[in-house]
Design an enzyme around this catalytic site. Sequence first.
Site, mmCIF file in Angstrom:
data_model
loop_
_atom_site.group_PDB
_atom_site.id
_atom_site.type_symbol
_atom_site.label_atom_id
_atom_site.label_comp_id
_atom_site.label_asym_id
_atom_site.label_seq_id
_atom_site.Cartn_x
_atom_site.Cartn_y
_atom_site.Cartn_z
ATOM 1 N N TYR A 102 0.834 -1.206 0.000
ATOM 2 C CA TYR A 102 0.000 0.000 0.000
ATOM 3 C C TYR A 102 0.868 1.254 0.000
ATOM 4 O O TYR A 102 2.020 1.239 0.444
ATOM 5 C CB TYR A 102 -0.972 0.019 1.186
ATOM 6 C CG TYR A 102 -0.340 0.222 2.554
ATOM 7 C CD1 TYR A 102 -0.225 1.495 3.106
ATOM 8 C CD2 TYR A 102 0.116 -0.866 3.295
ATOM 9 C CE1 TYR A 102 0.336 1.684 4.367
ATOM 10 C CE2 TYR A 102 0.675 -0.687 4.554
ATOM 11 C CZ TYR A 102 0.778 0.591 5.083
ATOM 12 O OH TYR A 102 1.333 0.777 6.329
ATOM 13 N N CYS A 103 0.297 2.334 -0.539
ATOM 14 C CA CYS A 103 0.922 3.651 -0.465
ATOM 15 C C CYS A 103 -0.117 4.618 0.109
ATOM 16 O O CYS A 103 -0.987 4.203 0.880
ATOM 17 C CB CYS A 103 1.462 4.099 -1.819
ATOM 18 S SG CYS A 103 0.241 4.224 -3.147
ATOM 19 N N TRP A 104 -0.053 5.888 -0.249
ATOM 20 C CA TRP A 104 -0.950 6.866 0.373
ATOM 21 C C TRP A 104 -2.403 6.678 -0.063
ATOM 22 O O TRP A 104 -3.303 6.563 0.760
ATOM 23 C CB TRP A 104 -0.475 8.281 0.043
ATOM 24 C CG TRP A 104 -1.325 9.351 0.648
ATOM 25 C CD1 TRP A 104 -2.211 10.167 0.019
ATOM 26 C CD2 TRP A 104 -1.385 9.718 2.036
ATOM 27 N NE1 TRP A 104 -2.820 11.022 0.912
ATOM 28 C CE2 TRP A 104 -2.319 10.769 2.162
ATOM 29 C CE3 TRP A 104 -0.735 9.250 3.178
ATOM 30 C CZ2 TRP A 104 -2.628 11.363 3.388
ATOM 31 C CZ3 TRP A 104 -1.027 9.844 4.401
ATOM 32 C CH2 TRP A 104 -1.958 10.885 4.488
ATOM 33 N N TYR B 188 -3.307 3.816 2.233
ATOM 34 C CA TYR B 188 -3.329 4.117 3.669
ATOM 35 C C TYR B 188 -4.626 4.800 4.069
ATOM 36 O O TYR B 188 -5.132 4.575 5.184
ATOM 37 C CB TYR B 188 -2.130 5.011 4.033
ATOM 38 C CG TYR B 188 -2.253 5.629 5.398
ATOM 39 C CD1 TYR B 188 -1.972 4.889 6.549
ATOM 40 C CD2 TYR B 188 -2.694 6.942 5.550
ATOM 41 C CE1 TYR B 188 -2.120 5.445 7.808
ATOM 42 C CE2 TYR B 188 -2.838 7.509 6.811
ATOM 43 C CZ TYR B 188 -2.551 6.759 7.936
ATOM 44 O OH TYR B 188 -2.704 7.304 9.184
#
Length: 356
Positions: free
Chosen positions: A94-96, A123
């Site tokens: 996952y990222c932002w 996130y």
Amino acid sequence: MPPLPRYTQQPWTETYSEIIDVRSSSEFAEDHIPGAINLPVLDDAERAQVGTIYKQVCPFTARKIGAALVSKNISQHLTQHFAEKQKDYHPLLYCWRGGQRSNSMALVLTQIGWRVTLLEGGYKTYRAYVREQLKHLPEKFTYQILCGLTGSGKTHILHRMRQYGAQVLDLEALANHRGSLLGEEWEGKPSPQPSQKYFESLLLQQLQSFNPAETVWLESESNKIGKVYLPQSFWEKMKQASCVEIQLPIAQRVQFLLQEYPHLTTHPDILKAKLGKLKPYYGKEKLSEWYQLIDAQKWELFVQDMLQFHYDPTYSKSMKRDFTKVERSLSIPDLSNPSFNSLLNSLLPNQVTANL
């Protein structure tokens, strides 16, 4: 043909080989899924560089530079972190927002042949889940509050209760703070607290590990522990809980606190700086008295005066305001093993008997 990445909005329903947060180290430090590791595809400086070019030059140039940086970093992770992973390796990434950063790494890993799952929405999906869970999950538990004047050994008692099988929620451990003016944790130097968001992540993780059919024991706290706040729904449930008060002679409390806070006696400058925050409440003259006791190294007198003048009155006010359901009081002469065992037998008669 290599498989395509899978997407999920509920990663907590499945088990993964690893959870990988590909955001920068500062984003990861502020909050992340507990247990996740950080493998940034752009570090903080690179992320700032690409963002500046995107805004001040043009998006196309920023994407070219960003792609080169991301490729370089993913290559480094492949030769280091992923080098020994087996064919059945199955990470969650996952990222932002679940965008280009996590998709870039997922594309490479799936081309190798690994089964990769992406957190849809990144996130932000996880953070929304934490907020929603903390609104309702605290209501599922029955709480029992252990209260007592500062220095009564409440945290130590809770740790012993945990050894006998009680469900114990150590809020001070999660907050990395002992919940008072002098409560900053110390490991050779001041130990920082988690961010508000990461504290909530840790709290949710702990609550999810508990059995709602069993009582959760915790210490009386204010709604703020150091710099972090308890979620409102959880705080309201705490205030409604019944309490057991521990009573310990003041001489024993003084000795216990001196053992628990040795860094303050060895760093009197830090102690004085912290006490300076009390000047608006107690005045220059009282502060000067405490400073004189510190300079003379009259530690027992200093601690006793702090208890009688500051901590005990503050505790009494907070109890009258927040924890009014004191069902019983238990007195112990000291914090020796026999006293602990007698106390535990009163608090947890069934568990203690089962372990004898």
